[in-house]
Scaffold this motif. Structure first.
Motif, PDB file in Angstrom:
ATOM      1  N   UNK A   1       0.843  -1.189   0.000  1.00  6.59           N
ATOM      2  CA  UNK A   1       0.000   0.000   0.000  1.00  6.59           C
ATOM      3  C   UNK A   1       0.879   1.240   0.000  1.00  6.59           C
ATOM      4  N   UNK A   2       0.352   2.310  -0.569  1.00  8.16           N
ATOM      5  CA  UNK A   2       1.103   3.562  -0.611  1.00  8.16           C
ATOM      6  C   UNK A   2       1.413   4.100   0.781  1.00  8.16           C
ATOM      7  N   UNK A   3       0.654   3.651   1.791  1.00  5.73           N
ATOM      8  CA  UNK A   3       0.870   4.158   3.148  1.00  5.73           C
ATOM      9  C   UNK A   3       2.275   3.807   3.637  1.00  5.73           C
ATOM     10  N   UNK A   4       2.823   2.671   3.193  1.00  3.68           N
ATOM     11  CA  UNK A   4       4.142   2.257   3.688  1.00  3.68           C
ATOM     12  C   UNK A   4       5.248   3.204   3.199  1.00  3.68           C
ATOM     13  N   UNK A   5       5.368   3.414   1.869  1.00  7.31           N
ATOM     14  CA  UNK A   5       6.384   4.405   1.452  1.00  7.31           C
ATOM     15  C   UNK A   5       6.120   5.795   2.024  1.00  7.31           C
ATOM     16  N   UNK A   6       4.847   6.182   2.132  1.00 10.11           N
ATOM     17  CA  UNK A   6       4.578   7.522   2.682  1.00 10.11           C
ATOM     18  C   UNK A   6       5.082   7.625   4.114  1.00 10.11           C
ATOM     19  N   UNK A   7       4.857   6.561   4.898  1.00  7.24           N
ATOM     20  CA  UNK A   7       5.345   6.574   6.279  1.00  7.24           C
ATOM     21  C   UNK A   7       6.872   6.578   6.296  1.00  7.24           C
ATOM     22  N   UNK A   8       7.479   5.821   5.364  1.00  9.72           N
ATOM     23  CA  UNK A   8       8.942   5.812   5.272  1.00  9.72           C
ATOM     24  C   UNK A   8       9.473   7.194   4.933  1.00  9.72           C
ATOM     25  N   UNK A   9       8.815   7.867   3.965  1.00 12.61           N
ATOM     26  CA  UNK A   9       9.248   9.211   3.573  1.00 12.61           C
ATOM     27  C   UNK A   9       9.104  10.166   4.748  1.00 12.61           C
TER      28      UNK A   9
END
Lengths: 334, 265
Positions: free
Chosen positions: A113-121
Motif C-alpha cells: 500500500x502507498x501508506x508504507x512508502x509515505x510513512x517511510x518518507x
C-alpha cells in the motif's frame, strides 16, 4: 585533468547493464544467457516465469534503489561540503524503517500500500529535516554527526518499541527480518509503488546540482553568487527523504551505498559536487545490484540479507575513510 | 554600460542599520560608491565592517535602503544582485579540491543557465580573470594544494570573473605576505581603474592610505569619516578611533600613517 566525464558515465552504464544481466541469470536456479533473453522477451515456461516475475522486479529495484542511494549520498555531501555525509549516518533509513514498520505492525496498511512508502518518507523527512535544522547554517561536522547519531538511535528505539508492542509475535518476527534489508520476493507492484517517489527525488536533487558546485565557496560565498541556500537545503532534504524513505519502505534498512558510491567515482571524475552526481548514481546502482548478486551466490542455508552485506562493506569503508581523512577531520572546524 | 556617467553612484546605502541578536551592530550608515573608485573601509575590530559588507551583499537583513545602479536591492533576486555585486569573503575557504580554473568559473554562476554548458562570454570572462590575476601557472592545479597567497589570488579571480560593476572585498590582504598583499591591492586598484567600484575592508591603514581613493572609517557601528585618505586617516583620527599613536610617512608621494605605539587606555 580527468578523463572525459562522458566516457566514465558510458563505462559505468555498461557495468550497470552487465550486472543487471548477471542479476537476471543467477539465483537458486542459474540460467544461461539465452534462457534469460528468451524469458525477458516473453518466453513461456519456468525460465520465463523466473526471469519476468522474480528476477526482473528484483533487478529493477536494485538498480533504482542503488542509484537513488548513490545520488542521495552525493547530494548530501554536496550540501554539507563533506565526503563523509551519508543518509544512514543521519538516521534517515533507520527513521524511514521505523515509519514503515509502524504501518506494517499495526495493520494500517498492506505491504504494497502507498501508506508504507509515505510513512517511510515521513520518517526520513523528520530525521534529515531535523538534523539540518539542528546543524544550522554553520554545518559543523561534529554537530551534524552527533545529531545524526541521536536521530539514528532514536529511530532504532522507536522501531524496538514497535516490535515490542506488535500485536503478535509473527508480525514482530516478519518486521525484524524485513528490517535487515532485502530485495527477495519483491514484485513489479513494488516497482510501481515507489517509482513516482524516486523520480521526483531525482528531479529535486538534480535541480540543486549547480548550487552544490557553488557551495564549494561555503554558504556565504554561494549566497553571494545568487544561490538560494534555504531553497537548496529544502530541495535536498525533501529529495533525499523521498528517495531514501520510499526505497527503505520496499527494501528495509539499507545503508552506506550513499557513502561508498560517490567516493568510488570521485577519483575518476574529480570532486566537483555537481559533476559527481550522475556517476555516483550509476555506481550506486552497480553496487547494490552487485551486492544483491553476492547475497544470492553465497552458499548459506538462509539467504544473507542485502542490508547486512551493505553494512558489512560500508562500515569498514567508513572507518577507512575516517582514517584517511583524519588529518583533514582534525583540522575541520568543530 | 560605457554610456553611464562615470561619477554616478553605482551603490547607495542610506541610513543603514543592522542588528544581530537584538544588538545594534551598525547604526545609521550612509555612503555611496562610485565607478572607477577604490574605497577602503577601516575601523577597529568589532566596529561592524564585516557586518556592513554582509548586509550589502544581502547575506543578512538590514534596515534602511541599499540601491544598486539606482534600483532598490531588496527588490532584486539573488542572481540579479549577484550579477551587479561580487563579494570576496574573508579567508578564501574552498571545500572541495577543484582546479583553480574551476573555482574561477564559479564566478559565472549568476550569469549561467544551470542546465547549459558555459557560453563563449563565460569562457572569455574566466580567461580574463585568470590573466588579470596572473594565476595561469597553477590554473589546472587543485586549490587545496596552493599556498595562501595563490589561493587569495584564485579567490580574487573568482570574484573578478563575475565582471560585476561592484566588488566588495573583506580583508583581501589578511594573512598574506608583503608581496602578495601589494599584488592583491594593485589588482583591486586596477579593477577600479577599469571602471569598477571597489570597497575593501582593510586593517593595514598604510595600505589603505596608499591604494584607496577614499577611506570610510567606522567605529562602534557608526561611520565617523568618509574622505580622501589623508583627511580620513589623520594622526588625530587614527589616535581617536584606533587608540594608537601614529606618525605620517611619505611613500610614493602619499602621506601614510605608520603606527608607533598604543595609547594608554
Amino acid at each position: 585533468m580527468h578523463p572525459p566525464r562522458s566516457r566514465i558515465n558510458l563505462g559505468l552504464s555498461l557495468l550497470v547493464v552487465a550486472l543487471a544481466v548477471v542479476s537476471l541469470a543467477v539465483g537458486a536456479a542459474s540460467l544461461p544467457l539465452a534462457a534469460v533473453w528468451h524469458g525477458l522477451i516473453g518466453g513461456d515456461g519456468i525460465a520465463g516465469l523466473i526471469v519476468r516475475e522474480i528476477r526482473l522486479p528484483r533487478t529493477i529495484l536494485a538498480l533504482l534503489i542503488g542509484g537513488t542511494f548513490g545520488l542521495a549520498g552525493a547530494a548530501l555531501q554536496g550540501l554539507l561540503r563533506n565526503p563523509l555525509a551519508e543518509p544512514a549516518l543521519f538516521g534517515a533509513p533507520q527513521a524511514a524503517a521505523a515509519g514503515a514498520s509502524l504501518m506494517i505492525a499495526f495493520g494500517f496498511a498492506g505491504v504494497t500500500s502507498f501508506a508504507v512508502p509515505l510513512a517511510g518518507i515521513a520518517g526520513a523527512l523528520i530525521s534529515i529535516g531535523g538534523l539540518l535544522a539542528i546543524a544550522g547554517h554553520r554545518t559543523s561536522l561534529t554537530v551534524t554527526l552527533l545529531a545524526g547519531l541521536a536521530f539514528a538511535s532514536f529511530a532504532g528505539a522507536a522501531t524496538a518499541l514497535i516490535l515490542n508492542l506488535a500485536p503478535n509475535p509473527y508480525i514482530a518476527l516478519e518486521i525484524a527480518f524485513w528490517l535487515l534489508g532485502s530485495l527477495e520476493d519483491r514484485s513489479s507492484e513494488h516497482v510501481v509503488l515507489i517509482l513516482p517517489f524516486l523520480l521526483l527525488s531525482w528531479v529535486l536533487l538534480s535541480l540543486c546540482a549547480s548550487a552544490f558546485r557553488a557551495l564549494t565557496l561555503g554558504e556565504d560565498g554561494a549566497a553571494s553568487l545568487g544561490v538560494d541556500i534555504t531553497r537548496t537545503r529544502l530541495l535536498t532534504v525533501v529529495g533525499v527523504a523521498l528517495g531514501v524513505g520510499a526505497s527503505v519502505a520496499v527494501t528495509g534498512a539499507i545503508g552506506f551505498v550513499g557513502l561508498v558510491a560517490p567516493h568510488l567515482v570521485r577519483r575518476a571524475v574529480g570532486s566537483d559536487p555537481a559533476r559527481i552526481m550522475l556517476p555516483a548514481a550509476l555506481a550506486g546502482a552497480a553496487l547494490l545490484t552487485g551486492s544483491d548478486i553476492v547475497v544470492r551466490l553465497v552458499p548459506a542455508a538462509t539467504e544473507i540479507k542485502l542490508g547486512v552485506v551493505t553494512a558489512l562493506i560500508g562500515v569498514p569503508f567508513f572507518l577507512s575513510m575516517i582514517l584517511r581523512e583524519r588529518k583533514f577531520l582534525e583540522g575541520a572546524p568543530a | 554600460m560605457s554610456d553611464t556617467p562615470a561619477k554616478r553612484p553605482v551603490l547607495d546605502a542610506a541610513s543603514l542599520s543592522i542588528a544581530l541578536g537584538g544588538r545594534a551592530i551598525v547604526s545609521d550608515v550612509t555612503f555611496a560608491l562610485e565607478r572607477g573608485s577604490m574605497t577602503a573601509l577601516v575601523g577597529p575590530n568589532g566596529a561592524g565592517k564585516t557586518t556592513l559588507l554582509r548586509a550589502l551583499v544581502g547575506l543578512i537583513a538590514s534596515q534602511g535602503e541599499v540601491r544598486i545602479e539606482g534600483c532598490p536591492a531588496k527588490a532584486m533576486s539573488g542572481r540579479e544582485r549577484a550579477r551587479l555585486l561580487a563579494y570576496l569573503p574573508q579567508g578564501h575557504a574552498f571545500n572541495w579540491p577543484l582546479a583553480a580554473a574551476e573555482i574561477v568559473a564559479l564566478g559565472r554562476h549568476p550569469h549561467a543557465d544551470p542546465f547549459s554548458p558555459p557560453t563563449d562570454a563565460d569562457r572569455q570572462a574566466v580567461a580574463r580573470a585568470i590573466a588579470t590575476t596572473g594565476i595561469e601557472d597553477f590554473a589546472e592545479r587543485s586549490v587545496l594544494t596552493l599556498s595562501g597567497g595563490e589561493r587569495a589570488r584564485v579567490a580574487l579571480a573568482r570574484a573578478l570573473a563575475t565582471e560585476a560593476p561592484i566588488l566588495l572585498a573583506d580583508e583581501p590582504t589578511a594573512s598574506l605576505d608583503p608581496r602578495n598583499q601589494l599584488m592583491v591591492m594593485e589588482q583591486l586598484r586596477e579593477t577600479a581603474q577599469r571602471g569598477g567600484a571597489v570597497l575593501a575592508v582593510m586593517h593595514d591603514l598604510a595600505l589603505a592610505a596608499r591604494f584607496a581613493d577614499r577611506v570610510l572609517v567606522m567605529a562602534q557601528g557608526r561611520l565617523v569619516a568618509d574622505a580622501p585618505p589623508q583627511e580620513a586617516l589623520s594622526t588625530a583620527r587614527v589616535g581617536d578611533v584606533f587608540g594608537v599613536d601614529a606618525i605620517m610617512v611619505e611613500v610614493d608621494g602619499a602621506q601614510v600613517p605608520f603606527m608607533r605605539a598604543p595609547r594608554p587606555a
